[in-house]
Design a protein around this motif. Structure first.
Motif, PDB file in Angstrom:
ATOM      1  N   TRP A   1       5.199  26.653 -51.835  1.00 42.97           N
ATOM      2  CA  TRP A   1       3.788  26.654 -52.204  1.00 42.97           C
ATOM      3  C   TRP A   1       2.987  25.692 -51.341  1.00 42.97           C
ATOM      4  O   TRP A   1       1.803  25.918 -51.076  1.00 42.97           O
ATOM      5  N   CYS A   2       3.625  24.622 -50.897  1.00 42.99           N
ATOM      6  CA  CYS A   2       2.969  23.687 -49.975  1.00 42.99           C
ATOM      7  C   CYS A   2       2.547  24.420 -48.704  1.00 42.99           C
ATOM      8  O   CYS A   2       1.394  24.328 -48.268  1.00 42.99           O
ATOM      9  N   GLY A   3       3.474  25.162 -48.108  1.00 43.68           N
ATOM     10  CA  GLY A   3       3.151  25.919 -46.905  1.00 43.68           C
ATOM     11  C   GLY A   3       2.090  26.972 -47.146  1.00 43.68           C
ATOM     12  O   GLY A   3       1.205  27.191 -46.310  1.00 43.68           O
ATOM     13  N   ALA A   4       2.152  27.627 -48.305  1.00 42.14           N
ATOM     14  CA  ALA A   4       1.171  28.667 -48.618  1.00 42.14           C
ATOM     15  C   ALA A   4      -0.229  28.078 -48.765  1.00 42.14           C
ATOM     16  O   ALA A   4      -1.217  28.646 -48.270  1.00 42.14           O
ATOM     17  N   VAL A   5      -0.334  26.929 -49.412  1.00 44.10           N
ATOM     18  CA  VAL A   5      -1.647  26.295 -49.599  1.00 44.10           C
ATOM     19  C   VAL A   5      -2.181  25.756 -48.274  1.00 44.10           C
ATOM     20  O   VAL A   5      -3.392  25.779 -48.028  1.00 44.10           O
ATOM     21  N   VAL A   6      -1.292  25.277 -47.404  1.00 44.23           N
ATOM     22  CA  VAL A   6      -1.712  24.854 -46.065  1.00 44.23           C
ATOM     23  C   VAL A   6      -2.393  26.012 -45.346  1.00 44.23           C
ATOM     24  O   VAL A   6      -3.479  25.865 -44.760  1.00 44.23           O
ATOM     25  N   GLN A   7      -1.776  27.184 -45.380  1.00 48.18           N
ATOM     26  CA  GLN A   7      -2.348  28.345 -44.716  1.00 48.18           C
ATOM     27  C   GLN A   7      -3.628  28.816 -45.412  1.00 48.18           C
ATOM     28  O   GLN A   7      -4.576  29.241 -44.755  1.00 48.18           O
ATOM     29  N   LEU A   8      -3.650  28.726 -46.746  1.00 51.95           N
ATOM     30  CA  LEU A   8      -4.847  29.126 -47.484  1.00 51.95           C
ATOM     31  C   LEU A   8      -6.032  28.242 -47.119  1.00 51.95           C
ATOM     32  O   LEU A   8      -7.139  28.739 -46.860  1.00 51.95           O
ATOM     33  N   GLY A   9      -5.818  26.928 -47.094  1.00 55.13           N
ATOM     34  CA  GLY A   9      -6.890  26.012 -46.726  1.00 55.13           C
ATOM     35  C   GLY A   9      -7.380  26.243 -45.309  1.00 55.13           C
ATOM     36  O   GLY A   9      -8.599  26.265 -45.052  1.00 55.13           O
TER      37      GLY A   9
END
Length: 454
Positions: free
Chosen positions: A416-424
């Motif tokens: 989820w950390c990686g997913a939120v990085v990409q989302l931001g």
């Protein structure tokens, strides 16, 4: 042998974003040779956001099919694709095709999309893979991720990308029916000296860096000394382990039974939320992820899109110092976090506000371009360079600390950390793209002829 693992983790991290970072720094050499011209950065922005289909697929797999996807085959695939794509880019980037009624660099755009998928997907695969190693190696990985921006920038500086020389324009002739006269023009012209080596060599260098990343990943998986550093028993979080491998717990000795006369310990160990190991409450988890998205939006999309507007009015030297020193600040922040890993959420919030304030100053100077504050004074150039360094330094430290916090929460937390990085990053890019490329709210001056009031 711990040093070897640190080196391999760093080299592995370098491969995460080195290809796309290399594309951005090479734009001044590529743009004059292709039909898209300076619309290429806009195309790249859209391409990178379309490439988020990779992280989306990985995240959905972890969400709805936990344990079904092993990130190691995915990493092998994307790194090999990165090696091949950068190698082909070295020979095909100039080739064009007629699409509809216009000529386009189809090979360049297609290979850029593949590289974007590689780098975007690395955010949700490289980080979870680091869960297999001891916690201290995650910070080393972040150092490598920071170097993925610094190394291409330094190589581009050696190459001579973006250097400009202001020279007097040639004399012009005024010829009329009855007389003719020659007059010298006071206007200066920007001349860009030839690069020390070609874009082809640069792309081959990027391909070699991806090969190094692949070699590091192989050694992290199969080198016997590195195997001793792995902690497979902590790779899966408690919920994931309970769902996917109950037999593993059946083979272990029963945990020590505590007497019932110790309720305080039970209260202390009670999960505060369903996220990860329950260390943080739901509100704190939301705060962490909001900060993570905000910080990555600023550092990966919002401020980089206006870096030239904020720095070039102060001169070419100020621009190159800002870009290079900011790239250095990223791994420096990771080194600081390696020795001072403060996990305080209050400090995280303070540093985020501080970094945002630095970003606000940079954005203000970009909005005032081509005549920002103190444009005629050395202090103005020094101030914008220092602000860029402090902006990257503070927010990079925040990103590393969030990574360390989420690493302790388990494998799914890092996904989820990686997913939120990409989302931001995606939200930041989609916000800035129309402002910069469609509405033209930011203006750049002529590097040699812009006149600003004293």
């Amino acid at each position: 042998m711990a040093l070897l693992t640190h080196v391999l983790a760093c080299l592995f991290g370098i491969g995460s974003w080195v290809a796309i970072n290399g594309m951005w720094v090479e734009l001044p050499l590529i743009v004059p040779e292709i039909p898209e011209g300076w619309f290429l950065p806009s195309y790249l922005t859209v391409i990178i956001q379309l490439a988020n289909i990779g992280p989306l697929f990985i995240t959905l797999m972890h969400r709805f099919k936990p344990g079904a996807l092993d990130e190691r085959p995915v990493i092998y695939t994307i790194v090999v694709v990165g090696v091949v794509a950068t190698f082909l880019l070295a020979f095909l980037w100039k080739y064009t095709l007629l699409v509809g009624n216009a000529v386009h660099s189809v090979a360049l755009l297609s290979l850029s999309f593949l590289l974007s998928v590689v780098d975007c997907t690395s955010s949700v695969t490289f980080l979870p893979f680091m869960m297999r190693l001891q916690p201290q190696y995650l910070t080393t990985y972040f150092v490598g991720e920071g170097l993925s921006g610094l190394i291409p920038a330094v190589v581009a500086l050696i190459q001579g990308v973006g250097l400009v020389q202001c020279k007097n324009a040639t004399t012009s002739a005024n010829i009329s029916m009855y007389s003719s006269s020659w007059e010298a023009s006071d206007k200066l012209e920007a001349h860009y000296p030839p690069a020390n080596f070609s874009a082809q060599v640069f792309f081959l260098f990027l391909s070699a860096m991806m090969v190094v990343c692949l070699g590091a990943f192989l050694m992290l998986n199969y080198h016997p000394s590195v195997a001793k550093e792995c902690k497979h028993e902590h790779y899966l979080d408690e919920e994931h382990r309970g769902k996917t491998d109950i037999s593993l717990s059946m083979q272990r000795p029963a945990p020590e039974q505590k007497p019932m006369l110790e309720p305080p310990d039970d209260l202390v160990n009670e999960p505060r939320s369903r996220f990860g190991k329950g260390t943080y409450s739901t509100a704190e988890v939301v705060f962490i992820f909001v900060v993570l998205a905000w910080v990555n939006a600023l550092t990966n999309a919002v401020l980089p899109s206006v870096q030239s507007y904020s720095c070039l009015p102060y001169g070419n030297q100020a621009y190159h110092l800002a870009t290079t020193m900011a790239a250095v600040a990223n791994p420096v922040a990771c080194f600081i976090a390696m020795f001072v890993p403060i996990r305080s959420l209050i400090l995280m919030g303070v540093l985020t506000l501080t970094g945002t304030a630095f970003g606000a100053y940079i954005m203000a100077m970009a909005a005032l371009s081509p005549c920002p504050l103190l444009v005629h004074y050395d202090i103005g150039a020094a101030l914008v360079v220092i602000t860029w360094v402090l902006f990257v330094l503070t927010l990079s430290y925040v990103k590393v600390i969030i990574g360390v916090i989420l690493r302790e929460e388990g494998h799914s937390a890092l996904v989820w950390c990686g997913a939120v990085v990409q989302l931001g990053s995606m939200l930041g890019a989609l916000t800035m793209f129309p402002l910069v490329s469609v509405y033209g709210l930011f203006q750049s001056g002529d590097p040699c002829n812009t006149k600003c009031p004293q």
